[in-house]
Structures are given as structure tokens and as C-alpha cells.
Design a protein around this motif. Structure first.
Motif, PDB file in Angstrom:
ATOM      1  N   ASP A   1      -2.771   0.691  -4.260  1.00 13.12           N
ATOM      2  CA  ASP A   1      -1.933  -0.491  -4.005  1.00 13.12           C
ATOM      3  C   ASP A   1      -1.491  -1.309  -5.296  1.00 13.12           C
ATOM      4  O   ASP A   1      -1.805  -1.081  -6.276  1.00 13.12           O
TER       5      ASP A   1
ATOM      6  N   PRO B   1      -6.909   5.175  -1.860  1.00 12.65           N
ATOM      7  CA  PRO B   1      -5.565   4.445  -1.709  1.00 12.65           C
ATOM      8  C   PRO B   1      -4.943   4.327  -3.001  1.00 12.65           C
ATOM      9  O   PRO B   1      -5.381   4.352  -3.913  1.00 12.65           O
TER      10      PRO B   1
ATOM     11  N   THR C   1       0.985  -1.199  -0.037  1.00 13.30           N
ATOM     12  CA  THR C   1       0.065  -0.332   0.174  1.00 13.30           C
ATOM     13  C   THR C   1       0.886   1.345  -0.154  1.00 13.30           C
ATOM     14  O   THR C   1       1.556   1.335   0.824  1.00 13.30           O
TER      15      THR C   1
END
Length: 380
Positions: A96, A94, A33
Motif C-alpha cells: 500500500d 499486500p 493498494t
């Protein structure tokens, strides 16, 4: 425009695949991440590394010398070549990724100075349009010198006028523009033999460009005239949407002026189309390298004419598509020969050459030695 890893400029750093190649399926995998938009070290490996973007948007920094870095948005399955320095930062939150690598080969190197991803954010904001007025002045007009606490743009539509700003004198002809900053004393006038029509726009603006000295006088072209025409048309209809459009048009004109005074670029949409199309063609060629590929096959697959693809490769890569395919296949042939796993005939068949004689002739034309001679030299 930000480039994807499918852009042909990425080819000196690695490759891109639609699906994970077999070689990457046996490597160690780490799900990561991404959180930091700055980094002070880079990774490198003596073997291939594969990266996939699982969620969000990530940007890959790559370099061959740890000095000059290129940036690419991670797209599809990305392979990074050995001894390429790289790091990855998030664009969205986010963000990832999964990185596939040989653990014993992956290493880190500190950078002399930290690097940072600079997101695309506004630095200039038109906060309020106070007034936009079109004036027609006869010869021998002389305005009153004054100082304002807001910005003013003067754009000459026809004729010639003079302006004095903080003791600097300017002569403005058709399509010339002048931007006066808050606190600058200024006056405009016309000579006895010259009349003038011009647009004056008063506005408040927040400018956060750092270490950039903004110019004030501009000689422009009809493109700025068109933008300001759209600006005036938007103000003709009093709605919140048209007010917003007027602000957008004014900001566009200001940015065009500050950047280079005028717009002399070719059509950017055409540039993007050609670049994206070339990227897709190159990825297709790389993914079908071990098959016979003709220019006609590419034309059919991408629904384009032969002249279009020829012009595209010549303008962007300075070679024909046939030359590009041949160069790529012959470079791959070198790698396969040095592995000493296959015979010359098998390599010729794998790469889709029509015969071993044709393959040997093209190889010798390109590298000034036959495949057999190259194989012997590789064992010395």
C-alpha cells in the motif's frame, strides 16, 4: 542488489525526505493498494509528486524518456520531479502507498509495450546429488565412453586431463571445469606423460533459464576451488543440514561458472557498505541544505574519517564532498533566484554561505555570471 530511493542514482528523478515537506501537505492524497506487477501506462505531472510506502514493499519505475527505466524500492518520503514518467508495482502482497499530487497536473501516457516487474526467483535447482568422488589418475589412463541421464561436473585439482564430449575435445588443466549434460556421450583420459587428480560430481538439476545457451568448459580461479572445498567438507558429515549446505555450495559453483567462469569481483559486502553509506550521507546533505554543512560535520555525524569520506565521494561521484555540497547549494540558489521571492543576500543566508561576497564569487565561478546577472537574465 536492488537500490532504494535513497540511492544517489535516484537524484536525477527526484529527492527523498525523512518527513513530508510542507509543500506536500497541501496536495491531494490517494491511498492505493497495489496489485498488478505489470503496467502498460505511466504517470507524469507538471508539478512535484510525493509518495510514501505505508505497508509492504513497493518498487518505483522511473524514466526521463519512456524508453530507459530505472527501478528503486520506495523508501522514506519520495518526491518525484515534474515531467518524470513513473509507475509503482508491488513487490510484496499486500503493498500500500499514498500518493500526494496536484490533481489538475497529473496525467497518464500509454507505453508502446507493457512492462513487468521480475521478482527474484530461482531458475536453477539442484534436485539431487548422486555422488561426489575424488579421482587420481596416472598417465596413460583411458576411461570408458558412456552416456548418462544426469549431469556431471568434472573439476581438475592437479595435473592435466583430456575429455571428449560429443566429438568435442577439451584439455583440462588445474582449476579447469567441464559440465556434461544428460545424453552427451563422453570419455576422459590422460596422456602418457601426464597424471591428474579431479573431482567428479553427478547430480540432477532443473534449469529454467530461458534463451540462454549454457557454456560447458570453464577456466576458473581459486574462488571456485574454495566453494568446492566447502562442498566436500559439507558431505563429510552426514546430517540433513550438511546435505543442504552441499547442495547450496554446488549451486553456487554452478552459477559462478555459468555466469562468467570465475569470480573476479571485489568484495560485494564492501561495495554494499560504501553504496549505502554514500546514500545516507547524500540524503543528510539534501535534508540539511539550508544549513552550513562542512566535511567535518559529516565526519562527526557518520563517525567516519575525513579520508574515508573523501575516497568515497571521489570513487563513486568523481568529486569531493565539499564540491558536491557546493554544487547542490548553487543549483538550489538558481531555483530560488528564478522565483524572485528573495534578495540575493537572503538566498545567501538561507543556503548557509558565510557571506554574500563569498556566495557571489562561487556562483560566478560556477555559472560564469553573478547572481544579479542571472536574476536579470531570468526576467528577459
Amino acid at each position: 542488489m536492488q537500490n532504494l530511493t535513497t540511492n544517489f542514482r535516484f537524484k536525477k528523478y527526484g529527492d527523498v525526505f525523512y518527513q513530508m515537506p510542507e509543500a506536500g501537505q497541501y496536495l491531494s492524497a490517494s491511498a492505493i493498494t497495489l496489485k498488478m506487477k505489470t503496467f502498460d501506462r505511466v504517470f507524469y505531472s507538471s508539478s512535484d509528486i510525493y509518495i510514501t510506502n505505508e505497508e509492504g514493499i513497493s518498487i518505483l519505475f522511473v524514466s526521463l524518456d519512456m524508453v530507459h527505466f530505472d527501478q528503486f524500492i520506495v523508501h522514506r518520503v519520495v518526491k518525484i520531479n515534474p515531467d518524470v514518467y513513473f509507475n509503482i508495482v508491488p513487490v510484496s502482497d499486500p503493498s500500500d502507498i499514498i500518493m500526494y499530487y496536484q490533481e489538475s497536473d497529473l496525467k497518464q501516457m500509454p507505453l508502446p509495450e507493457p512492462m513487468e516487474f521480475r521478482p527474484i526467483v530461482p531458475h536453477l535447482e539442484v534436485q539431487e546429488i548422486l555422488q561426489a568422488v575424488f579421482y587420481v589418475r596416472k598417465g596413460n589412463y583411458h576411461g570408458r565412453g558412456h552416456i548418462d541421464n544426469f549431469y556431471e561436473m568434472i573439476y581438475v585439482d592437479q595435473g592435466t586431463m583430456q575429455a571428449i564430449v560429443d566429438d568435442h575435445e577439451y584439455t583440462l588443466n588445474q582449476y579447469d571445469a567441464l559440465i556434461i549434460d544428460p545424453g552427451q556421450k563422453h570419455v576422459v583420459y590422460t596422456s602418457p606423460e601426464c597424471s591428474c587428480s579431479y573431482l567428479a560430481i553427478d547430480f540432477n538439476m532443473k534449469n529454467t533459464f530461458e534463451s540462454i545457451t549454457m557454456p560447458h568448459y570453464f577456466h576458473t580461479d581459486k574462488h571456485i576451488h574454495q566453494i568446492l572445498s566447502h562442498f566436500m567438507n559439507a558431505l563429510e558429515i552426514n546430517t540433513i543440514f550438511n546435505d543442504e549446505l552441499a547442495i547450496v555450495f554446488l549451486k553456487e559453483a554452478l552459477l559462478m561458472l555459468y555466469q562468467n567462469g570465475k569470480s573476479g569481483r571485489v568484495d560485494p559486502m564492501q561495495e554494499h557498505f560504501e553504496s549505502t553509506l554514500l546514500n545516507e550521507i547524500i540524503v543528510y546533505i539534501h535534508n540539511n541544505l539550508f544549513s552550513p554543512i562542512s566535511v567535518e560535520d559529516l565526519c562527526v555525524h557518520f563517525s567516519i574519517s575525513r579520508s574515508t569520506i573523501q575516497n568515497l565521494f571521489r570513487s563513486q561521484l568523481d568529486m569531493t564532498p565539499k564540491q558536491y555540497i557546493s554544487e547542490l547549494k548553487l543549483s538550489e540558489a538558481q531555483k530560488l533566484i528564478l522565483q524572485h521571492k528573495y534578495t540575493i543576500s537572503e538566498i545567501s543566508d538561507q543556503l548557509g554561505f558565510t557571506s554574500i561576497h563569498y556566495f557571489s564569487r562561487k556562483f560566478k565561478e560556477r555559472f560564469d555570471m553573478s547572481p544579479t546577472e542571472f536574476a536579470k537574465k531570468g526576467t528577459e
